[in-house]
Design an enzyme around this catalytic site. Structure first.
Site, PDB file in Angstrom:
ATOM      1  N   GLU A  14       0.834  -1.194   0.000  1.00 20.67           N
ATOM      2  CA  GLU A  14       0.000   0.000   0.000  1.00 20.67           C
ATOM      3  C   GLU A  14       0.875   1.252   0.000  1.00 20.67           C
ATOM      4  O   GLU A  14       0.653   2.209  -0.736  1.00 20.67           O
ATOM      5  CB  GLU A  14      -0.860  -0.051   1.261  1.00 20.67           C
ATOM      6  CG  GLU A  14      -1.866   1.029   1.373  1.00 20.67           C
ATOM      7  CD  GLU A  14      -2.722   0.826   2.623  1.00 20.67           C
ATOM      8  OE1 GLU A  14      -2.377  -0.002   3.478  1.00 20.67           O
ATOM      9  OE2 GLU A  14      -3.730   1.513   2.721  1.00 20.67           O
ATOM     10  N   ASP A 218     -12.689  -5.533   6.124  1.00 22.30           N
ATOM     11  CA  ASP A 218     -13.359  -6.748   6.606  1.00 22.30           C
ATOM     12  C   ASP A 218     -14.309  -6.344   7.730  1.00 22.30           C
ATOM     13  O   ASP A 218     -14.311  -5.196   8.164  1.00 22.30           O
ATOM     14  CB  ASP A 218     -12.326  -7.779   7.113  1.00 22.30           C
ATOM     15  CG  ASP A 218     -11.410  -7.181   8.170  1.00 22.30           C
ATOM     16  OD1 ASP A 218     -10.298  -6.767   7.814  1.00 22.30           O
ATOM     17  OD2 ASP A 218     -11.823  -7.084   9.342  1.00 22.30           O
TER      18      ASP A 218
HETATM   19  N1  SAH Z   1      -2.924 -10.741   6.373  1.00 21.38           N
HETATM   20  C1  SAH Z   1      -2.090  -9.633   6.022  1.00 21.38           C
HETATM   21  C2  SAH Z   1      -1.521  -9.026   7.250  1.00 21.38           C
HETATM   22  C3  SAH Z   1      -2.457  -8.137   7.817  1.00 21.38           C
HETATM   23  S1  SAH Z   1      -1.956  -7.477   9.312  1.00 21.38           S
HETATM   24  C4  SAH Z   1      -1.021 -10.076   5.103  1.00 21.38           C
HETATM   25  O1  SAH Z   1      -0.691 -11.250   5.128  1.00 21.38           O
HETATM   26  O2  SAH Z   1      -0.517  -9.251   4.360  1.00 21.38           O
HETATM   27  C5  SAH Z   1      -3.353  -6.605   9.565  1.00 21.38           C
HETATM   28  C6  SAH Z   1      -3.280  -5.188   9.184  1.00 21.38           C
HETATM   29  O3  SAH Z   1      -4.565  -4.771   8.775  1.00 21.38           O
HETATM   30  C7  SAH Z   1      -2.903  -4.381  10.366  1.00 21.38           C
HETATM   31  O4  SAH Z   1      -2.046  -3.363   9.959  1.00 21.38           O
HETATM   32  C8  SAH Z   1      -4.238  -3.835  10.891  1.00 21.38           C
HETATM   33  O5  SAH Z   1      -4.107  -2.491  11.276  1.00 21.38           O
HETATM   34  C9  SAH Z   1      -5.211  -3.957   9.745  1.00 21.38           C
HETATM   35  N2  SAH Z   1      -6.501  -4.646   9.993  1.00 21.38           N
HETATM   36  C10 SAH Z   1      -7.422  -4.857   9.041  1.00 21.38           C
HETATM   37  N3  SAH Z   1      -8.477  -5.554   9.524  1.00 21.38           N
HETATM   38  C11 SAH Z   1      -8.215  -5.790  10.829  1.00 21.38           C
HETATM   39  C12 SAH Z   1      -8.915  -6.512  11.864  1.00 21.38           C
HETATM   40  N4  SAH Z   1     -10.084  -7.125  11.639  1.00 21.38           N
HETATM   41  N5  SAH Z   1      -8.333  -6.581  13.082  1.00 21.38           N
HETATM   42  C13 SAH Z   1      -7.137  -5.986  13.312  1.00 21.38           C
HETATM   43  N6  SAH Z   1      -6.432  -5.331  12.367  1.00 21.38           N
HETATM   44  C14 SAH Z   1      -6.947  -5.218  11.132  1.00 21.38           C
END
Ligand code: SAH
Length: 251
Positions: A14, A218
């Site tokens: 991003e 989400d």
């Molecule tokens: N799965 C992703 C990693 C995401 S880490 C990957 O493999 O690339 C999650 C990031 O999204 C964090 O920076 C957080 O701030 C944000 N985020 C989005 N949805 C979230 C949720 N349901 N709970 C916590 N953080 C969330």
């Protein structure tokens, strides 16, 4: 004073899109982090990947402030929706930030920041309003001004902008139980993520104006992991690029 705006994002890809907007670039590496210094629409900026979670993001924010002397800090990323009615593709801009996993009871009350005598940290009203104008302009132009038509159809994007409270914790929230627990204790919170309140605390201590902009990726329930990766690549990255570009046009 000439503005020098720090921009932090929680996803590497991003923030790559935002880095692509920079001209006159210089790259500085500190503490396994890459800071890209340059200009966007002629405004001085420093852009960095915050890394994930409260501690990582705090380190990056403190470096931006202390080493690069940013005058303002904008955090951009994704979040899970907590409040009813929010949908994937909506945008939340912070009014207040709170750490939902901070609990030093019985020494102090739940969620209270130790030695700071408060639960919430307010984002800067002027910077928050500026971010709001930028997002409103883009929504009014049509979501296609931010993302390609295919992604609009695929993710059924019809974004609404909200201003409100954002909760952060060192946890990816993806169960109804956890979502409901946070909401029962902090009923005004619109969405949950992993960095915003930490960056807010750093900015409070350094007296640096900040705001947080989050795209809902989400619904923080058992569907939270579904297509998260594709949403980031196809939607969140494009939103971030368009929003930062528009903010720098309005500064
Ligand atoms: N799965 C992703 C990693 C995401 S880490 C990957 O493999 O690339 C999650 C990031 O999204 C964090 O920076 C957080 O701030 C944000 N985020 C989005 N949805 C979230 C949720 N349901 N709970 C916590 N953080 C969330």
């Amino acid at each position: 004073m000439t503005r020098n705006i720090g921009i932090l994002g929680a996803m590497a890809q991003e923030i790559d899109e935002v880095k692509a907007l920079l001209t006159e670039k210089t790259i500085v590496k500190i503490a396994n982090r890459e800071f890209v210094v340059g200009k966007i629409n002629n405004v001085r900026c420093v852009v960095a990947f915050s890394k994930w979670g409260k501690v990582a993001a705090t380190i990056t924010a403190a470096l931006l402030i202390q080493e690069f002397a940013v005058t303002d800090l904008i955090f951009i990323g994704t979040a899970g929706a907590l409040a009813d009615g929010l949908k994937v593709g909506d945008i939340v801009i912070s009014k207040r930030l709170v750490q939902h996993d901070l609990d030093a009871r019985p020494i102090i009350s739940r969620f209270e920041l130790p030695l700071l005598n408060r639960v919430y940290v307010d984002s800067d009203p002027d910077l928050t309003a500026l971010a709001g104008r930028a997002v409103s302009n883009l929504i009014n132009k049509g979501v296609e001004s931010m993302v390609g038509e295919e992604a609009v159809k695929e993710f059924n994007l019809n974004p609404t902008l909200y201003f409100g409270d954002i909760a952060s914790g060192d946890q990816f929230v993806n169960s109804i139980e956890k979502r409901d627990e946070i909401l029962s204790l902090l009923p005004d919170v619109l969405c949950v993520e992993m960095e915003g309140a930490a960056v807010a605390q750093a900015c409070l201590e350094f007296n640096t104006p900040f705001t947080v902009i989050r795209t809902i990726s989400d619904t923080a329930d058992h569907n939270a992991h579904v297509d998260f990766g594709r949403f980031i690549i196809e939607v969140a990255n494009a939103y971030s690029r368009a929003i930062i570009n528009e903010i720098m046009r309005l500064v």
